[in-house]
Scaffold this motif. Structure first.
Motif, short mmCIF file in Angstrom:
data_model
loop_
_atom_site.label_atom_id
_atom_site.label_comp_id
_atom_site.label_asym_id
_atom_site.label_seq_id
_atom_site.Cartn_x
_atom_site.Cartn_y
_atom_site.Cartn_z
N GLU A 20 -1.02 -19.77 14.60
CA GLU A 20 -1.53 -19.39 15.91
C GLU A 20 -1.71 -20.62 16.80
OE1 GLU A 20 -5.39 -17.07 17.63
OE2 GLU A 20 -4.37 -16.23 15.89
N ILE A 23 -5.22 -21.09 22.20
CA ILE A 23 -5.25 -20.04 23.21
C ILE A 23 -5.41 -20.60 24.63
CG2 ILE A 23 -7.73 -19.61 23.01
CD1 ILE A 23 -6.99 -16.58 23.40
N VAL A 26 -2.01 -21.86 25.73
CA VAL A 26 -1.09 -20.74 25.96
C VAL A 26 -1.41 -20.06 27.28
CG1 VAL A 26 -0.33 -18.48 25.13
CG2 VAL A 26 -0.64 -20.36 23.51
N TRP A 30 0.98 -19.69 30.44
CA TRP A 30 1.38 -18.35 30.88
C TRP A 30 1.07 -18.15 32.36
CZ3 TRP A 30 -0.08 -14.35 26.51
CH2 TRP A 30 0.81 -14.52 25.44
N PHE A 52 6.31 -16.66 17.21
CA PHE A 52 5.31 -16.20 18.18
C PHE A 52 5.81 -14.91 18.80
CE2 PHE A 52 2.72 -17.06 22.20
CZ PHE A 52 1.51 -16.78 21.59
N GLN A 55 6.96 -13.56 25.04
CA GLN A 55 6.05 -14.08 26.05
C GLN A 55 6.25 -13.38 27.40
OE1 GLN A 55 5.14 -18.24 25.76
NE2 GLN A 55 6.35 -18.41 23.90
N CYS A 76 3.38 -3.97 17.50
CA CYS A 76 2.93 -5.33 17.23
C CYS A 76 2.10 -5.34 15.96
CB CYS A 76 2.15 -5.91 18.41
SG CYS A 76 0.62 -5.07 18.77
N THR A 80 -1.92 -9.92 15.77
CA THR A 80 -1.47 -10.49 17.04
C THR A 80 -1.48 -9.48 18.19
OG1 THR A 80 0.83 -10.04 16.42
CG2 THR A 80 -0.03 -12.24 15.93
N ASP A 82 -3.84 -8.73 20.21
CA ASP A 82 -4.49 -9.27 21.41
C ASP A 82 -3.52 -10.14 22.21
OD1 ASP A 82 -4.58 -11.09 19.23
OD2 ASP A 82 -6.25 -12.19 20.13
N TRP A 83 -2.71 -10.95 21.50
CA TRP A 83 -1.70 -11.77 22.17
C TRP A 83 -0.67 -10.88 22.87
CZ3 TRP A 83 -2.12 -16.83 22.84
CH2 TRP A 83 -2.87 -17.59 21.95
N SER A 87 0.23 -10.78 26.81
CA SER A 87 1.58 -11.08 27.26
C SER A 87 2.12 -9.96 28.16
CB SER A 87 2.50 -11.29 26.05
OG SER A 87 3.79 -11.65 26.45
#
Length: 123
Positions: A20, A23, A26, A30, A52, A55, A76, A80, A82-83, A87
């Motif tokens: 990971e 954050i 990232v 982003w 990963f 994105q 998903c 992950t 939440d990521w 995204s």
């Protein structure tokens, strides 16, 4: 593909099971450019493609080709999700509902607690 030409998107994208990333870094990337360069080893079975999650820059392309009112159902991993949600939101999507996949593994075994305590105490 031209804009607004797809009725729906159903996809089982990479789950991003690699190490990971930070954050804060990232989110900063982003916001500024829609993409964060992920370093390190690959994810599932050390595969580069699973390092990963997709994105925002990639999901923006999905958003672009979807017709107004169309939906995307994106699978998903539980670690992950939440990521993935972030995204998708950075790409312009609105999260309406979440469908979860509940699963169990193995067979539950009974345990006599009193015997386990006795065993631990050497009785």
């Amino acid at each position: 593909m031209p804009d607004d030409c797809v009725d729906s998107c159903v996809s089982d994208v990479p789950y991003g099971m690699g190490k990971e990333p930070n954050i804060v870094e990232v989110m900063k990337d982003w916001i500024e450019k829609g993409y964060h360069e992920v370093r390190g080893k690959g994810g599932f079975m050390n595969k580069e493609w699973d390092k990963f999650i997709p994105q925002p820059i990639e999901f923006k392309e999905v958003y672009r080709v979807l017709k107004p009112g169309a939906y995307a159902l994106i699978a998903c991993g539980t670690r992950t999700q939440d990521w993935m949600g972030a995204s998708l939101r950075f790409a312009g999507f609105e999260i309406r509902d979440v469908i979860t996949w509940h699963y169990g593994s193995g067979f539950p075994k009974s345990l006599d607690i009193s015997k386990a305590i006795d065993k631990q105490n050497g009785s």
